[in-house]
Design a protein around this motif. Structure first.
Motif, PDB file in Angstrom:
ATOM      1  N   GLN A 218       4.419 -17.641  54.044  1.00  0.00           N
ATOM      2  CA  GLN A 218       3.242 -16.781  53.824  1.00  0.00           C
ATOM      3  C   GLN A 218       2.910 -16.814  52.345  1.00  0.00           C
TER       4      GLN A 218
ATOM      5  N   HIS B  26      -0.991 -12.395  50.432  1.00  0.00           N
ATOM      6  CA  HIS B  26      -1.253 -11.507  51.559  1.00  0.00           C
ATOM      7  C   HIS B  26      -1.980 -12.234  52.701  1.00  0.00           C
TER       8      HIS B  26
ATOM      9  N   LEU C 154       0.598 -15.306  58.113  1.00  0.00           N
ATOM     10  CA  LEU C 154       1.966 -15.801  58.194  1.00  0.00           C
ATOM     11  C   LEU C 154       1.993 -16.964  59.177  1.00  0.00           C
TER      12      LEU C 154
ATOM     13  N   VAL D  89       3.713  -2.659  63.945  1.00  0.00           N
ATOM     14  CA  VAL D  89       3.142  -2.471  62.611  1.00  0.00           C
ATOM     15  C   VAL D  89       2.107  -1.356  62.680  1.00  0.00           C
TER      16      VAL D  89
ATOM     17  N   SER E 257      -1.933  -2.608  62.183  1.00  0.00           N
ATOM     18  CA  SER E 257      -2.075  -3.960  62.736  1.00  0.00           C
ATOM     19  C   SER E 257      -3.468  -4.217  63.286  1.00  0.00           C
TER      20      SER E 257
ATOM     21  N   ILE F 115       0.894  -9.695  60.731  1.00  0.00           N
ATOM     22  CA  ILE F 115       2.294  -9.470  60.375  1.00  0.00           C
ATOM     23  C   ILE F 115       2.567 -10.090  59.008  1.00  0.00           C
ATOM     24  N   SER F 116       3.576  -9.576  58.330  1.00  0.00           N
ATOM     25  CA  SER F 116       3.895 -10.034  56.979  1.00  0.00           C
ATOM     26  C   SER F 116       5.390  -9.948  56.758  1.00  0.00           C
ATOM     27  N   MET F 117       5.871 -10.731  55.833  1.00  0.00           N
ATOM     28  CA  MET F 117       7.301 -10.674  55.524  1.00  0.00           C
ATOM     29  C   MET F 117       7.582  -9.967  54.194  1.00  0.00           C
ATOM     30  N   ASP F 118       6.547  -9.663  53.418  1.00  0.00           N
ATOM     31  CA  ASP F 118       6.818  -9.151  52.072  1.00  0.00           C
ATOM     32  C   ASP F 118       6.232  -7.760  51.846  1.00  0.00           C
ATOM     33  N   HIS F 119       6.541  -6.808  52.677  1.00  0.00           N
ATOM     34  CA  HIS F 119       6.238  -5.406  52.408  1.00  0.00           C
ATOM     35  C   HIS F 119       7.241  -4.545  53.158  1.00  0.00           C
TER      36      HIS F 119
ATOM     37  N   ASP G 264       7.437  -2.661  55.738  1.00  0.00           N
ATOM     38  CA  ASP G 264       7.638  -2.738  57.187  1.00  0.00           C
ATOM     39  C   ASP G 264       7.403  -4.152  57.707  1.00  0.00           C
ATOM     40  N   GLY G 265       7.748  -5.155  56.879  1.00  0.00           N
ATOM     41  CA  GLY G 265       7.593  -6.555  57.259  1.00  0.00           C
ATOM     42  C   GLY G 265       8.653  -6.996  58.257  1.00  0.00           C
TER      43      GLY G 265
END
Length: 234
Positions: free
Chosen positions: A115, A118, A121, A164, A167, A196-200, A202-203
């Motif tokens: 990702q 922002h 992903l 999320v 979302s 969806i995200s990996m860097d916050h 609630d990722g």
């Protein structure tokens, strides 16, 4: 005659004394005037210097304040640009569910995630071991993110499906649809997800991916799973 001279001399001495007194008074007056003038001059200089110092301090304070605000904005902008440009990577090594008794499917492989900032992903999915003869509708398997990365009890200890809060229109944000394997039991696919995200906070890092028997809406048991972990790159 002698008396007249003596009186004249006394008068002269009196005049001299008066002249001395007058000179003394004049000198003292001049000294007092000079002292007063010096005091007034020093007071003016002090007032001027004090005002100058106050103005200089005020100008310095304003300059420093503005400079600090500019540095703060510059630092904040730099951090936002860095965050927007940063690329993050994750990896999930898929293994069969250890609770399955018959091991009809021996699913192995890896799911690589990336990702940038922002943005969406991306998942690159490479799996094998799907038994193409095990079921009539064998090519569809539900694909979900679950809330915990806990495989202590196989794929049954991963918790509920991941959700999320923001979302958008994805009411079931952990539902990633179905995986479709080919006639040889392989899945090679690339997908992108913008919710969806990996860097916050609630990722998805530290959570789990689960592959199910049956499609994503009517699945039964979990066939395989893995824990999502950060990595340096692919």
């Amino acid at each position: 005659m002698y008396i007249k001279h003596e009186m004249l001399i006394r008068c002269l001495f009196s005049v001299l004394e008066i002249v001395k007194m007058f000179k003394t008074i004049v000198i003292i007056s001049l000294a007092l005037m000079a002292a007063a003038a010096y005091t007034e001059h020093e007071s003016y200089n002090n007032r001027h210097l004090s005002s100058h110092h106050r103005n200089a301090h005020r100008e310095l304070h304003v300059h420093l304040h503005v400079h600090q605000e500019e540095d703060h904005h510059h630092s904040s902008d730099h951090e936002q640009c860095h965050e927007a440009a940063a690329e993050h990577f994750a990896h999930c090594e898929v293994r069969p569910n250890s609770l399955l008794s018959d091991f009809v499917h021996q699913i192995h492989g890896s799911i690589k995630m990336s990702q940038k900032g922002h943005g969406p992903l991306t998942m690159k999915i490479g799996l094998s071991g799907f038994n193409v003869n095990a079921e009539s509708n064998h090519d569809k398997h539900g694909f979900h993110i679950h809330e915990f990365g806990d495989l202590s009890n196989g794929c049954d200890s991963v918790g509920e499906m991941y959700h999320v809060r923001d979302s958008g229109y994805h009411s079931h944000s952990g539902d990633l649809g179905d995986l479709f394997h080919d006639e040889y039991g392989y899945v090679n696919d690339t997908r992108s997800f913008d919710w969806i995200s990996m860097d916050h906070h609630d990722g998805i890092l530290g959570r789990s991916l689960v592959i199910y028997q049956g499609n994503h809406s009517s699945h039964t048991g979990a066939l395989a799973c893995c824990i999502i972990g950060r990595c340096h790159g692919h």
